[in-house]
Write an enzyme that holds these catalytic residues in place. Structure first.
Site, PDB file in Angstrom:
ATOM      1  N   LYS A  72       1.026  -1.284   0.106  1.00 60.59           N
ATOM      2  CA  LYS A  72      -0.041  -0.023  -0.021  1.00 60.59           C
ATOM      3  C   LYS A  72       0.803   1.098   0.148  1.00 60.59           C
ATOM      4  O   LYS A  72       1.946   1.215   0.863  1.00 60.59           O
ATOM      5  CB  LYS A  72      -0.804   0.108   1.145  1.00 60.59           C
ATOM      6  CG  LYS A  72      -1.804   1.166   1.299  1.00 60.59           C
ATOM      7  CD  LYS A  72      -2.724   1.035   2.719  1.00 60.59           C
ATOM      8  CE  LYS A  72      -3.518   2.454   2.937  1.00 60.59           C
ATOM      9  NZ  LYS A  72      -4.282   2.180   4.195  1.00 60.59           N
ATOM     10  N   SER A 148      -8.860   2.713   3.791  1.00 63.92           N
ATOM     11  CA  SER A 148      -7.976   3.109   2.933  1.00 63.92           C
ATOM     12  C   SER A 148      -7.275   2.326   2.034  1.00 63.92           C
ATOM     13  O   SER A 148      -6.505   2.703   0.915  1.00 63.92           O
ATOM     14  CB  SER A 148      -7.244   4.486   3.452  1.00 63.92           C
ATOM     15  OG  SER A 148      -6.311   3.707   4.451  1.00 63.92           O
ATOM     16  N   SER A 172      -9.414   0.883   7.982  1.00 65.60           N
ATOM     17  CA  SER A 172      -8.640   0.922   6.674  1.00 65.60           C
ATOM     18  C   SER A 172      -8.395  -0.294   6.145  1.00 65.60           C
ATOM     19  O   SER A 172      -8.034  -0.328   4.806  1.00 65.60           O
ATOM     20  CB  SER A 172      -7.506   1.994   6.487  1.00 65.60           C
ATOM     21  OG  SER A 172      -8.176   3.392   6.780  1.00 65.60           O
TER      22      SER A 172
END
Length: 509
Positions: A72, A148, A172
């Site tokens: 990520k 996220s 997230s």
């Protein structure tokens, strides 16, 4: 191996093929690249597939021997690689820090092949940004993959890799897991080291981990990534045995607290509520003691913590701008993050006040749920939202207070357990009438991932999800979409309809 076969394996299964000599790590890398080329143009999950991916080294051993992996684009970093945090402010930035997380990834046999999309600074639970565009949900390209860690979730759900890095400061990992039909576990505070530069990030609210397809992969990932490092502020109680061994151990009888009511301003979708009630009945049939619980906190408590935590926002943004030799403006920050920055400049909050707010909420929640071994809640109050929702950081219409309140309402079942530090896992145990995934959250006692692993295993066996597949999946026909058209224009011009931090700012989403 054909691509259509590759996507049917979880990470543990692929690793066993490499260990047995039936596949090589490089062959798996080729398949991941082929999968990426086939589906990523439709979902926009991977923002960089490394040009040197075939030459990347990893230990030829470990629980994930040779398995492809993604990072990520915020949080744990790889030295020398781009880490742009979904923001124009960091465009072109390369980290000089090798996180312990990725050292452990290599030791565990994972081969990190590239970066996945995140909203700017991971502030929102909707993965879209001016820098990288919109990430589509493989189950329905017109809907969000969540955030996220939305790029990671979309990549796994679409079969590019069976496992990917994520982080969770308020939901997230669990939010995109719920919306993309995956297993998303947020470990206990201190279980996964954030070192060498982000120990106990966001005052203990943010943890690094993974999104994956199966409970056995989540258990193996706990074994790979768990353990203390120098500089960690405390050492959490260590497991009695490897987590993969918990998969073969009995669960015992548990006291289960079930959340059948809303914990925030947003009402539960009836299909989500039905899914929770169905899982409660299942746990009762398994012999557990199931008891309805009231909300263990007031939503305003969490909102106050989020607003107070913004006091750390301004200095970190200013430091970043100086380091990048850029200025903070509408040209470098998205509308909501610019408003958060400007708001935080005027705050006079003391660090002690934020610590006290966190301590108070931990106490209240702890007292409310202390009699339960696990909690059963929805992960999200609804299924995946359409693109262009009010929760995006590209939304220019909301004030800071309005946006924070909306964020707290949407993530009403997740952020509270970032504050308490308890482990929580979202499992893809249900679907709505349209076939969209519904995530169910299981929350454990602090430091007790072992019980979570065993309960998750029981539920996976009783309500298996492996046969359910997203519409957009590597090795299969991909339906057309206007997602590329959306991403070809400035996302800032897209009208909006009326939520883990960057490296040093307090968590919002």
């Amino acid at each position: 191996m054909r691509l259509s076969e590759y996507v049917e394996y979880d990470a543990t299964g692929l690793a066993s093929l490499v260990t047995a000599g039936e596949m090589t790590a490089v062959e798996l890398t080729h398949l991941a690249r082929q999968a990426h080329d086939g589906v990523n143009p439709s979902i926009n999950a991977v923002i960089e597939f490394y040009e040197d991916a075939e030459s990347i080294s990893s230990k030829n051993a470990g629980l994930f021997n040779g398995v492809p992996f993604f990072r990520k684009d915020v949080g744990a970093s790889e030295a020398g690689r781009l880490q742009e945090k979904g923001s124009r402010l960091f465009k072109g930035y390369r980290s000089n820090i090798e996180s312990y997380f990725f050292h452990r990834a290599r030791e565990g046999g994972l081969r990190t092949l590239g970066r996945t999309a995140t909203p700017e600074f991971a502030t929102s639970g909707i993965t879209e940004s001016i820098l990288n565009g919109i990430t589509g949900n493989p189950w329905d390209l017109e809907r969000s993959a969540g955030g996220s860690s939305g790029g990671a979730a979309a990549a796994v759900a679409a079969g590019i890799t069976p496992i990917a890095h994520g982080n969770d400061g308020g939901g997230s990992i669990r939010v995109p897991a719920a919306w993309c039909g995956l297993v998303g576990l947020n470990p206990s505070r201190g279980r996964i080291s954030g070192g060498p530069n982000q120990q106990d990030a966001s005052l203990g609210c943010t943890r690094e981990f993974v999104l994956c397809q199966t409970v056995r992969d989540a258990a193996a990932a706990l074994d790979v990534f768990s353990g203390p490092h120098p500089g960690d502020p405390f050492i959490i109680v260590q497991p009695n045995r490897p987590y993969v061994e918990e998969l073969s151990r009995p669960t015992g009888t548990l006291r289960v607290g079930v959340a059948k009511t809303k914990w925030g301003a947003i009402n539960l979708d009836p299909e989500v509520q039905h899914a929770v009630e169905s899982m409660a009945t299942l746990l009762e049939e398994m012999g557990h003691v199931v008891i309805d619980i009231k909300p263990p906190y007031e939503s305003i408590e969490y909102t106050r913590i989020m607003l107070a935590g913004l006091s750390f926002n301004a200095s970190s943004r200013e430091d970043a701008a100086r380091a990048m030799r850029r200025t903070i403006s509408a040209e470098t920050l998205e509308p909501i993050n610019l408003k958060l920055y400007e708001y935080s400049r005027n705050l006079q909050t003391r660090v002690g006040d934020v610590h006290e707010a966190l301590r108070s909420m931990r106490l209240h929640v702890g007292e409310a749920i202390q009699d339960f071994d696990i909690l059963l809640t929805p992960t999200m109050p609804m299924v995946a939202l359409p693109h262009g929702s009010v929760y995006s950081t590209t939304n220019p219409t909301l004030s800071v207070e309005e946006w924070v309140e909306a964020d707290a309402a949407l993530y009403q079942y997740t952020g509270v357990f970032n504050v308490t530090g308890q482990p929580a896992v979202s499992l893809p145990l249900a679907q709505n009438a349209s076939g969209l995934p519904i995530g169910i959250q299981i929350v454990g006692r602090f430091g007790d991932e072992a019980t979570l692993v065993r309960v998750a295993r029981d539920l996976e066996e009783a309500r298996p999800w492996g046969h359910r597949r997203a519409k957009v999946r590597a090795g299969h026909t991909v339906c057309g979409s206007d997602l590329n058209a959306r991403n070809s224009k400035s996302i800032a011009s897209t009208p909006t309809r009326a939520g883990s931090p960057d490296a040093r700012s307090f968590r919002v989403a």
